[in-house]
Scaffold this active site. Structure first.
Site, PDB file in Angstrom:
ATOM      1  CE1 TYR A  92      57.185  39.123  37.045  1.00  6.45           C
ATOM      2  CE2 TYR A  92      56.501  39.620  39.258  1.00  6.45           C
ATOM      3  CZ  TYR A  92      56.369  39.739  38.095  1.00  6.45           C
ATOM      4  OH  TYR A  92      55.439  40.715  37.577  1.00  6.45           O
ATOM      5  CE1 TYR A 103      60.292  45.763  35.020  1.00  5.58           C
ATOM      6  CE2 TYR A 103      62.534  46.528  35.841  1.00  5.58           C
ATOM      7  CZ  TYR A 103      61.095  46.435  36.058  1.00  5.58           C
ATOM      8  OH  TYR A 103      60.791  46.397  37.338  1.00  5.58           O
TER       9      TYR A 103
END
Length: 526
Positions: A494, A393
């Protein structure tokens, strides 16, 4: 959808608008066989009520595809607002106006708009700095106005427009644009232009993907004609913003007791020799003797180094099961232990078993439009095995204060979907929350930006460090937490919650979860 866009040309050299001077694109029309879009130019006067406007072909606005995408995505809403001006709410007549017909005010000022059915004489509305000119006509079914509130200029092949007020130049207030007539034409004749614009936008985004290192990234959309934002910038590494600093590279050390050839030609072979594992977790299940247990407990209590105690390399080495090579071993896969890889300063060689994430993505991915309002998603073109690395990420690394500012300015909890706090070592290193950095992957990053949330994910994020002395900047890497079939959507949690953790009661601005999992928590952000 047609496979290509044919732009009609006159045989003259192509000139394009100067993207640096364009404010936005606000309408579209069909002029003959040519699709045209109305460009609003930046004005020298701040908050000008009548900035320069001009119509241009797709070919001419090719350098403004980001602005074109903004317009295309709001096309229907913009036209609906414009059409509403045609039939404003009926007002009760005052006594002294009884019997008078109520007229809709003209959108043009200075009375320069031709009445329906009349034809205006052609007037030149271009100031030429090179051999370039254009003609403006009245706006009705057979004639056209090409420029408002200014004159076009061309210099070095780039078109621009500047404010000029003159009797022969049509003027219009920006608050009236697009006019109801413009909106009507765009709705009736402009759909082809929107379709062609979407094709150009899709092609431009595909070219962006072709520049991303690693295996190919595909783009698929069978739901609608949209594309991901052209403003998103693909980057290969973090971008450090103000107030963010890595540990001095001179502080990075590598393993000194290992070599490329220690038996199986896979670099590091023995965990007790690899200095890169100094801070790695100890495999307590392998501490069996009372003496060793006592030494280990003393090391934990006093903060002594744990080198010499049994540890594990994070990845299966070459030569084991083929499907497990470079995949996470269960000791790391089923825990949240940080992973320490070897680095360029190590003596173990470039093909060490303890190097994986730093080589980058090696799987072919596909960005696709999902059903059910979840936007874009990501899936793999091949089967993934449990523990296999997918991608990192990436994004901007910002301070906690800047992250808070961005969240507040976004005015929605959805912004949290792109923010990832680098707080893995906060407790062990005594860092306060405000001292931890945050990764923002909304505007720049990699394809992992498109991994959607699921309360029952098939991927998990892990901390991967190449410098054991830098506790504030490290990689966030996604690995498959189970076997994933080819074409199955990739997801992660998340909130990074364990099954037993409870959700807070949702507030008024809570965002519902759309993952559709059997154990869905119903809310994403509470």
């Amino acid at each position: 959808m047609p496979s290509m866009v044919v732009v009609q040309g006159s045989g003259q050299p192509t000139r394009r608008v100067d993207p640096r001077k364009v404010h936005s694109i606000i309408c579209n029309r069909k002029k003959g066989e040519e699709d045209q879009f109305l460009v609003r130019w930046k004005s020298e006067i701040k908050f000008a009520s009548n900035p320069p406007l001009s119509w241009h072909s797709l070919n001419e606005i090719y350098g403004c595809l980001e602005l074109l995408q903004d317009y295309v995505e709001t096309w229907s809403r913009v036209l609906n607002v414009a059409a509403s001006r045609l039939h404003p709410p009926t007002k009760r007549s005052t006594p002294d106006s009884e019997g008078e017909s109520e007229r809709r005010a003209s959108p043009y000022i200075n009375g320069r708009s031709s009445t329906p059915g009349s034809r205006a004489s052609p007037v030149t509305s271009v100031h030429t700095t090179s051999s370039f000119s254009s003609t403006a006509y009245s706006e009705n079914s057979t004639t056209y106005i090409d420029v408002y509130n200014g004159v076009l200029e061309s210099k070095d092949g780039l078109i621009s427009c500047r404010n000029v007020s003159r009797a022969d130049i049509p003027e219009i207030l920006i608050k009236n644009v697009p006019t109801p007539d413009m909106a009507n034409v765009a709705r009736r004749l402009g759909r082809g232009g929107i379709q062609n614009a979407n094709i150009l936008i899709r092609a431009a985004y595909t070219r962006k993907l072709e520049q991303v290192p690693g295996k190919k990234i595909h783009l698929v959309n069978v739901v609608d004609s949209s594309s991901p934002s052209l403003r998103f910038q693909y980057i290969n590494d973090y971008v450090l913003r103000d107030g963010v600093h890595r540990v001095d590279p001179a502080a990075q050390v590598g393993c000194t007791k290992c070599s490329p050839h220690m038996g199986r030609d896979i670099g590091c072979e023995y965990t007790k020799k690899c200095d890169c594992l100094e801070y790695a977790a100890v495999d307590e299940s392998r501490i069996t003797s009372p003496e060793e247990k006592e030494k280990y407990q003393d090391a934990i209590a006093t903060g002594k180094p744990t080198m010499g105690f049994p540890k594990k390399f994070p990845y299966f080495a070459e030569g084991t099961k083929v499907q497990h090579a470079r995949c996470l071993v269960p000791f790391y896969l089923h825990s949240r232990r940080p992973i320490y890889e070897c680095n360029d300063r190590c003596r173990c060689g470039p093909n060490c078993r303890n190097k994986n994430v730093q080589f980058g993505r090696t799987v072919e991915l596909e960005i696709f439009r999902t059903q059910g309002g979840r936007g874009w998603g990501l899936r793999c073109k091949t089967k993934l095995y449990e523990g296999q690395f997918i991608d990192t990420y990436r994004g901007e690394i910002i301070t906690d204060a800047e992250a808070t500012r961005r969240e507040d300015s976004a005015n929605t909890k959805a912004k949290a979907s792109y923010l990832y706090s680098l707080d893995k070592f906060a407790e062990s290193e005594g860092l306060e929350p405000e001292d931890c950095y945050v990764v923002d992957g909304e505007f720049m990053g990699g394809p992992s930006k498109f991994i959607n949330h699921s309360c029952e994910p098939n991927c998990r994020q892990y901390t991967v460090s190449y410098n054991k002395h830098d506790c504030r900047v490290y990689d966030i890497a996604f690995f498959a937490c189970r076997d994933i079939a080819k074409g199955e959507e990739l997801t992660f949690d998340y909130l990074d919650k364990e099954d037993e953790e409870e959700m807070e009661n949702p507030g008024e601005d809570a965002i519902p979860c759309l993952c559709g999992a059997k154990k869905c928590r119903k809310w994403l952000w509470t």
